[in-house]
Scaffold this active site. Structure first.
Site, PDB file in Angstrom:
ATOM      1  N   CYS A  97       0.856  -1.192   0.000  1.00 10.39           N
ATOM      2  CA  CYS A  97       0.000   0.000   0.000  1.00 10.39           C
ATOM      3  C   CYS A  97       0.892   1.243   0.000  1.00 10.39           C
ATOM      4  O   CYS A  97       1.801   1.357   0.818  1.00 10.39           O
ATOM      5  CB  CYS A  97      -0.862  -0.019   1.255  1.00 10.39           C
ATOM      6  SG  CYS A  97      -1.754   1.497   1.553  1.00 10.39           S
ATOM      7  N   CYS A 143      -3.984   7.164  -1.835  1.00 16.82           N
ATOM      8  CA  CYS A 143      -5.286   7.184  -2.490  1.00 16.82           C
ATOM      9  C   CYS A 143      -6.414   7.551  -1.534  1.00 16.82           C
ATOM     10  O   CYS A 143      -7.452   8.039  -1.961  1.00 16.82           O
ATOM     11  CB  CYS A 143      -5.572   5.831  -3.123  1.00 16.82           C
ATOM     12  SG  CYS A 143      -5.773   4.522  -1.908  1.00 16.82           S
ATOM     13  N   THR A 193      -4.453   5.018   7.457  1.00 16.37           N
ATOM     14  CA  THR A 193      -3.392   4.699   6.503  1.00 16.37           C
ATOM     15  C   THR A 193      -2.553   5.931   6.161  1.00 16.37           C
ATOM     16  O   THR A 193      -3.102   6.992   5.860  1.00 16.37           O
ATOM     17  CB  THR A 193      -4.036   4.148   5.217  1.00 16.37           C
ATOM     18  OG1 THR A 193      -4.686   2.932   5.533  1.00 16.37           O
ATOM     19  CG2 THR A 193      -3.006   3.919   4.127  1.00 16.37           C
ATOM     20  N   GLU A 208      -0.679   1.965   9.530  1.00 15.22           N
ATOM     21  CA  GLU A 208      -1.891   2.596  10.069  1.00 15.22           C
ATOM     22  C   GLU A 208      -1.713   3.096  11.516  1.00 15.22           C
ATOM     23  O   GLU A 208      -0.890   2.563  12.255  1.00 15.22           O
ATOM     24  CB  GLU A 208      -3.067   1.608  10.010  1.00 15.22           C
ATOM     25  CG  GLU A 208      -3.703   1.463   8.644  1.00 15.22           C
ATOM     26  CD  GLU A 208      -2.842   0.765   7.592  1.00 15.22           C
ATOM     27  OE1 GLU A 208      -1.937  -0.009   7.976  1.00 15.22           O
ATOM     28  OE2 GLU A 208      -3.072   0.986   6.392  1.00 15.22           O
ATOM     29  N   HIS A 263     -13.210   4.864  -3.149  1.00 14.86           N
ATOM     30  CA  HIS A 263     -12.134   4.081  -2.545  1.00 14.86           C
ATOM     31  C   HIS A 263     -12.216   2.608  -2.965  1.00 14.86           C
ATOM     32  O   HIS A 263     -11.186   1.944  -3.113  1.00 14.86           O
ATOM     33  CB  HIS A 263     -12.220   4.236  -1.026  1.00 14.86           C
ATOM     34  CG  HIS A 263     -10.910   4.022  -0.345  1.00 14.86           C
ATOM     35  ND1 HIS A 263      -9.724   4.500  -0.838  1.00 14.86           N
ATOM     36  CD2 HIS A 263     -10.589   3.355   0.808  1.00 14.86           C
ATOM     37  CE1 HIS A 263      -8.740   4.140  -0.042  1.00 14.86           C
ATOM     38  NE2 HIS A 263      -9.231   3.432   0.960  1.00 14.86           N
ATOM     39  N   TYR A 306      -9.392  -0.859  -5.502  1.00 14.22           N
ATOM     40  CA  TYR A 306      -8.874  -2.188  -5.153  1.00 14.22           C
ATOM     41  C   TYR A 306      -8.573  -3.072  -6.374  1.00 14.22           C
ATOM     42  O   TYR A 306      -7.819  -4.037  -6.258  1.00 14.22           O
ATOM     43  CB  TYR A 306      -9.811  -2.866  -4.152  1.00 14.22           C
ATOM     44  CG  TYR A 306      -9.551  -2.350  -2.749  1.00 14.22           C
ATOM     45  CD1 TYR A 306      -9.907  -1.045  -2.404  1.00 14.22           C
ATOM     46  CD2 TYR A 306      -8.901  -3.121  -1.802  1.00 14.22           C
ATOM     47  CE1 TYR A 306      -9.632  -0.541  -1.146  1.00 14.22           C
ATOM     48  CE2 TYR A 306      -8.624  -2.629  -0.537  1.00 14.22           C
ATOM     49  CZ  TYR A 306      -8.991  -1.342  -0.213  1.00 14.22           C
ATOM     50  OH  TYR A 306      -8.703  -0.846   1.036  1.00 14.22           O
ATOM     51  N   CYS A 351      -4.583  -0.965  -7.148  1.00 18.17           N
ATOM     52  CA  CYS A 351      -3.422  -1.191  -6.268  1.00 18.17           C
ATOM     53  C   CYS A 351      -3.281  -2.665  -5.886  1.00 18.17           C
ATOM     54  O   CYS A 351      -2.170  -3.208  -5.908  1.00 18.17           O
ATOM     55  CB  CYS A 351      -3.528  -0.317  -5.031  1.00 18.17           C
ATOM     56  SG  CYS A 351      -4.982  -0.634  -4.014  1.00 18.17           S
ATOM     57  N   GLU A 406      -6.262  -6.146   5.376  1.00 16.13           N
ATOM     58  CA  GLU A 406      -6.503  -4.896   4.646  1.00 16.13           C
ATOM     59  C   GLU A 406      -7.421  -5.137   3.450  1.00 16.13           C
ATOM     60  O   GLU A 406      -8.321  -4.342   3.164  1.00 16.13           O
ATOM     61  CB  GLU A 406      -5.184  -4.301   4.168  1.00 16.13           C
ATOM     62  CG  GLU A 406      -5.309  -2.816   3.896  1.00 16.13           C
ATOM     63  CD  GLU A 406      -4.872  -2.410   2.526  1.00 16.13           C
ATOM     64  OE1 GLU A 406      -4.043  -3.106   1.926  1.00 16.13           O
ATOM     65  OE2 GLU A 406      -5.386  -1.391   2.042  1.00 16.13           O
TER      66      GLU A 406
HETATM   67  C1  FAD Z   1      -5.391  -1.899   6.707  1.00 15.87           C
HETATM   68  C2  FAD Z   1      -6.554  -0.983   6.828  1.00 15.87           C
HETATM   69  C3  FAD Z   1      -6.438   0.326   6.378  1.00 15.87           C
HETATM   70  C4  FAD Z   1      -7.485   1.223   6.544  1.00 15.87           C
HETATM   71  N1  FAD Z   1      -7.304   2.530   6.172  1.00 15.87           N
HETATM   72  C5  FAD Z   1      -8.243   3.457   6.493  1.00 15.87           C
HETATM   73  C6  FAD Z   1      -8.008   4.844   6.266  1.00 15.87           C
HETATM   74  O1  FAD Z   1      -6.984   5.240   5.758  1.00 15.87           O
HETATM   75  N2  FAD Z   1      -8.959   5.724   6.626  1.00 15.87           N
HETATM   76  C7  FAD Z   1     -10.115   5.342   7.214  1.00 15.87           C
HETATM   77  O2  FAD Z   1     -10.923   6.196   7.531  1.00 15.87           O
HETATM   78  N3  FAD Z   1     -10.376   4.015   7.451  1.00 15.87           N
HETATM   79  C8  FAD Z   1      -9.455   3.085   7.107  1.00 15.87           C
HETATM   80  N4  FAD Z   1      -9.703   1.738   7.334  1.00 15.87           N
HETATM   81  C9  FAD Z   1     -10.913   1.387   8.065  1.00 15.87           C
HETATM   82  C10 FAD Z   1     -11.932   0.550   7.339  1.00 15.87           C
HETATM   83  O3  FAD Z   1     -12.768   1.348   6.562  1.00 15.87           O
HETATM   84  C11 FAD Z   1     -12.672  -0.205   8.444  1.00 15.87           C
HETATM   85  O4  FAD Z   1     -11.801  -1.205   8.929  1.00 15.87           O
HETATM   86  C12 FAD Z   1     -13.967  -0.808   7.989  1.00 15.87           C
HETATM   87  O5  FAD Z   1     -14.899   0.184   7.680  1.00 15.87           O
HETATM   88  C13 FAD Z   1     -14.558  -1.742   9.060  1.00 15.87           C
HETATM   89  O6  FAD Z   1     -14.653  -1.067  10.277  1.00 15.87           O
HETATM   90  P1  FAD Z   1     -14.023  -1.748  11.582  1.00 15.87           P
HETATM   91  O7  FAD Z   1     -12.624  -2.107  11.294  1.00 15.87           O
HETATM   92  O8  FAD Z   1     -14.284  -0.829  12.721  1.00 15.87           O
HETATM   93  O9  FAD Z   1     -14.773  -3.087  11.762  1.00 15.87           O
HETATM   94  P2  FAD Z   1     -16.171  -3.352  12.456  1.00 15.87           P
HETATM   95  O10 FAD Z   1     -17.071  -2.196  12.176  1.00 15.87           O
HETATM   96  O11 FAD Z   1     -15.935  -3.686  13.869  1.00 15.87           O
HETATM   97  O12 FAD Z   1     -16.685  -4.590  11.650  1.00 15.87           O
HETATM   98  C14 FAD Z   1     -16.460  -5.941  12.051  1.00 15.87           C
HETATM   99  C15 FAD Z   1     -17.638  -6.787  11.584  1.00 15.87           C
HETATM  100  O13 FAD Z   1     -18.818  -6.357  12.246  1.00 15.87           O
HETATM  101  C16 FAD Z   1     -19.833  -6.037  11.290  1.00 15.87           C
HETATM  102  N5  FAD Z   1     -20.576  -4.876  11.835  1.00 15.87           N
HETATM  103  C17 FAD Z   1     -20.085  -3.679  12.199  1.00 15.87           C
HETATM  104  N6  FAD Z   1     -21.065  -2.864  12.630  1.00 15.87           N
HETATM  105  C18 FAD Z   1     -22.205  -3.567  12.541  1.00 15.87           C
HETATM  106  C19 FAD Z   1     -23.563  -3.276  12.836  1.00 15.87           C
HETATM  107  N7  FAD Z   1     -23.931  -2.095  13.318  1.00 15.87           N
HETATM  108  N8  FAD Z   1     -24.474  -4.239  12.590  1.00 15.87           N
HETATM  109  C20 FAD Z   1     -24.113  -5.435  12.067  1.00 15.87           C
HETATM  110  N9  FAD Z   1     -22.838  -5.770  11.795  1.00 15.87           N
HETATM  111  C21 FAD Z   1     -21.888  -4.850  12.015  1.00 15.87           C
HETATM  112  C22 FAD Z   1     -19.094  -5.704  10.001  1.00 15.87           C
HETATM  113  O14 FAD Z   1     -19.898  -5.903   8.848  1.00 15.87           O
HETATM  114  C23 FAD Z   1     -17.915  -6.672  10.067  1.00 15.87           C
HETATM  115  O15 FAD Z   1     -18.309  -7.919   9.596  1.00 15.87           O
HETATM  116  C24 FAD Z   1      -8.682   0.804   7.131  1.00 15.87           C
HETATM  117  C25 FAD Z   1      -8.821  -0.526   7.553  1.00 15.87           C
HETATM  118  C26 FAD Z   1      -7.779  -1.406   7.412  1.00 15.87           C
HETATM  119  C27 FAD Z   1      -7.945  -2.816   7.921  1.00 15.87           C
END
Ligand code: FAD
Length: 478
Positions: free
Chosen positions: A98, A102, A189, A256, A291, A295, A298, A442
Site C-alpha cells: 500500500c 489514495c 493509513t 496505520e 475508494h 482495489y 493497487c 486490509e
Molecule cells: C489496513 C486498513 C487500512 C485502513 N485505512 C483506512 C483509512 O486510511 N482511513 C479510514 O478512515 N479508514 C481506514 N480503514 C478502516 C476501514 O474502513 C474499516 O476497517 C472498515 O470500515 C470496518 O470497520 P471496523 O474495522 O471498525 O470493523 P467493524 O465495524 O468492527 O466490523 C467488524 C464486523 O462487524 C460487522 N458490523 C459492524 N457494525 C455492525 C452493525 N452495526 N451491525 C451489524 N454488523 C456490524 C461488520 O460488517 C464486520 O463484519 C482501514 C482498515 C484497514 C484494515
C-alpha cells in the site's frame, strides 16, 4: 510538484506526536519503523517526475491550470478515472504494498461533490472554502490522510447513544474563529507520513447526532493530535536485517495509526461540514465508492508481484512444468485480472457530477471491493500451495548468516541447482510477508467490510427493474 527528496524534507519539517511500541518517533523519515512506509508514499512523488509515467502520474488542475500530481487532482473525465486505476496498479507493482495516498485523494474528490450539494440545499459556503483548500493541497503537492473511520464503540448503537460520547469524532465547541473537535479515528493509513488529515463522518446520522456531522482539514501536527502507530505482522523484523522482512524497502500495508483528536481547534476556513447530518450517509458512500474503485488497481499491482513471486518459487522448487501448478497460476491470474476488469469498468462507466468532477459507477465499484475481499485470500492461498511449507518454517536470517548454521541452511535448502539458495529464501520471505496477517486483513476491511458493499449492491441493483424484465418474458401483466 514535489520531488521525492522534497517530500522527505517536508516531512522532516513537521512535528507530529507519534508513539510506537512505548516510545516517541521523532522523525518518520529517519526512524526504521516508519521509513519503509515513507518510501512507499515517496514513490507517488518520485514517479511523477519519470517521463515514462507522466501521463498517468500527473494532470492539469481544473482549478489553476497548473501541472499537478494526479493524487491531488479532481477527476475531469472518465479517462481520468481509468488513469487513476492504471496508476494505482503500476505503483502497486513497483512497491508490492500500500502506498497510502489514495485515501486522501478519494476523500478530496468526495468532499468536492458533497460540499457542492450541501451549499446548494442549505445555502452554506463550504464548497468555496473547499476549493481554496484544494488549491493549497495542489500547489503544495500535499499528502492528505483520509480520516473517515471512527473507533465506533458498541456497533449496535448510534454515536449519541454510546456510553462515551467521544467514540465518534464530534464538535465540542463552536467559536467565532472555528470549531473544537474531539474523538479518535482508527486504522489511519499513511497518517504518520502525511501533511494533512481530512476528517469526514463515518456513518449515517440522525438529527440527534448533528455534532457528529463534521468534516474538516488540519495538519497532522496540529496541537492535540496524537498518533499511535499500529503493530503489523512481522513489523519488528525490519529492525533486524533485510531478508526476513520480505519487502524491506516498502514494508507491508500502509502503516496505520489510531489518531486521537484531543480537543483540536480547526479554523472555519478548514471546516467543510458542521451539523448537516442529512448528508453524512451520502458523504460516506461517495468516499467509499471512490475508494472501492481502487482495489482493482493497487491490489492487482500487489497481486502481480505475488503471482510473479509464486511462479518464481515454482521455478526455484523445480515444479514449473507440473500441470496443476500451471493451472493454479492461471487461476491466480484470472482472479487478479477480474478485479482489474471491474475497476476499469466502474471508471469507464463513471459520470460527471453537478460539482463538475467525475464519479465512478457505484454499483460496479462496490463489486470491485467485494471481489477483493475474497480474491486476495484465494490468490494468497494458491501462492502458499505452490511455494511450499518452506515459507512458514524458514530459519532466521541471523542463522543463515552465522558461521555454524549458514552452510547447513545453504546445503539443505537448495532445490533447483541453477538457483542460489539465497534467492529461494528471499523469494519465500517476500511471499510470506505479502500473503499473510495484516496484508490480508486490509483486503478484507480496507474501504469497508464486505457487508457494507452487499448493502450497496442490493440497493443499487434495481431489483424492481429486473423483476419487470422477468415478468415481461413470462407474459405476466404487472
Ligand atoms: C489496513 C486498513 C487500512 C485502513 N485505512 C483506512 C483509512 O486510511 N482511513 C479510514 O478512515 N479508514 C481506514 N480503514 C478502516 C476501514 O474502513 C474499516 O476497517 C472498515 O470500515 C470496518 O470497520 P471496523 O474495522 O471498525 O470493523 P467493524 O465495524 O468492527 O466490523 C467488524 C464486523 O462487524 C460487522 N458490523 C459492524 N457494525 C455492525 C452493525 N452495526 N451491525 C451489524 N454488523 C456490524 C461488520 O460488517 C464486520 O463484519 C482501514 C482498515 C484497514 C484494515
Amino acid at each position: 510538484m514535489m520531488t521525492k527528496e522534497q517530500y522527505f524534507d517536508s516531512l522532516r519539517r513537521l512535528k507530529p506526536v507519534i508513539y510506537c511500541n512505548g516510545r516517541r518517533i521523532e522523525s518518520v523519515v529517519d526512524d526504521p519503523m516508519t521509513r519503509p512506509h515513507v518510501n512507499s508514499a515517496g514513490k507517488t512523488y518520485e514517479l511523477a517526475f519519470d517521463p515514462q509515467y507522466e501521463d498517468l502520474m500527473t494532470a492539469t488542475s481544473s482549478l489553476t491550470g497548473r501541472k499537478i500530481n494526479r493524487f491531488t487532482h479532481l477527476h475531469q473525465s472518465t479517462d481520468d478515472l481509468v488513469k487513476k486505476v492504471k496508476m494505482l496498479r503500476m505503483i502497486g507493482q513497483q512497491t508490492g504494498t500500500c502506498f497510502q495516498r489514495c485515501v486522501g485523494f478519494d476523500a478530496l474528490n468526495a468532499t468536492f461533490i458533497v460540499t457542492h450539494k450541501v451549499d446548494k440545499e442549505c445555502g452554506t459556503e463550504y464548497h468555496k472554502r473547499f476549493i481554496e483548500y484544494m488549491k493549497y493541497v495542489q500547489d503544495n503537492d500535499l499528502m492528505v490522510a483520509g480520516s473517515m473511520t471512527d473507533v465506533k464503540g458498541d456497533r449496535s448503537k448510534k454515536p449519541g447513544q454510546q456510553a462515551d460520547p467521544d467514540l465518534y469524532v464530534h464538535i465540542v465547541e463552536k467559536r467565532q474563529d472555528g470549531i473544537v473537535i474531539r474523538g479518535a479515528k482508527a486504522h489511519q493509513t499513511g497518517m504518520v507520513n502525511s501533511h494533512e488529515l481530512l476528517v469526514l463522518p463515518t456513518t449515517n446520522l440522525g438529527a440527534g447526532d448533528k455534532d457528529y456531522a463534521v468534516a474538516c482539514a488540519l495538519p497532522v501536527d496540529a496541537p492535540g493530535v496524537v498518533h499511535i502507530f499500529g503493530r503489523q505482522t512481522n513489523g519488528e523484523r525490519r529492525l533486524e536485517g533485510d531478508i526476513d522482512t520480505g519487502n524491506a524497502e516498502f514494508a507491508i500495508v500502509g502503516g496505520e495509526t489510531l489518531t486521537v483528536l484531543n480537543d483540536v481547534f480547526v479554523p472555519w476556513e478548514r471546516v467543510f461540514m458542521c451539523g448537516e447530518h442529512q448528508f453524512a450517509q451520502e458523504y460516506v458512500e461517495t468516499f467509499a465508492s471512490y475508494h472501492r474503485q481502487n482495489y482493482g488497481g493497487c491490489k492487482v499491482g500487489v497481486a502481480d508481484v505475488i503471482i510473479g513471486a509464486t511462479a518464481a518459487m515454482a521455478d526455484y522448487n523445480g515444479t514449473p512444468n507440473a500441470s496443476h501448478i500451471k493451472d493454479k497460476l492461471i487461476e491466480m491470474i484470472h482472479q487478479a485480472e477480474t478485479m482489474y476488469n471491474c475497476s476499469i469498468a466502474c471508471s469507464a462507466e463513471g459520470h460527471r457530477t453537478e460539482a463538475g468532477n467525475y464519479y465512478v459507477n457505484t454499483l460496479l465499484a462496490n463489486t470491485v471491493k467485494l471481489n477483493c475481499t475474497r480474491t486476495m485470500y484465494e490468490i494468497s492461498r494458491l501462492a502458499h500451495d505452490i511455494a511450499g511449507g518452506f515459507i512458514a518454517t524458514l530459519p532466521y536470517e541471523a542463522d543463515y548468516r552465522a558461521e555454524e548454521t549458514g552452510p547447513l541452511i545453504e546445503k539443505y535448502f537448495a532445490a533447483n541447482p541453477a538457483v542460489p539458495t539465497e534467492h529461494r529464501i528471499r523469494m519465500a520471505r517476500l511471499l510470506e510477508n505479502m500473503t499473510g496477517g495484516t496484508a490480508l486483513a486490509e483486503a478484507m476491511h480496507g474501504a469497508g467490510s464486505p457487508q457494507a458493499m452487499r448493502v450497496m449492491l442490493y440497493r443499487e441493483a434495481n431489483l424492481e427493474h429486473k423483476k419487470g424484465l422477468a415478468r415481461k418474458l413470462a407474459k405476466i401483466q404487472a
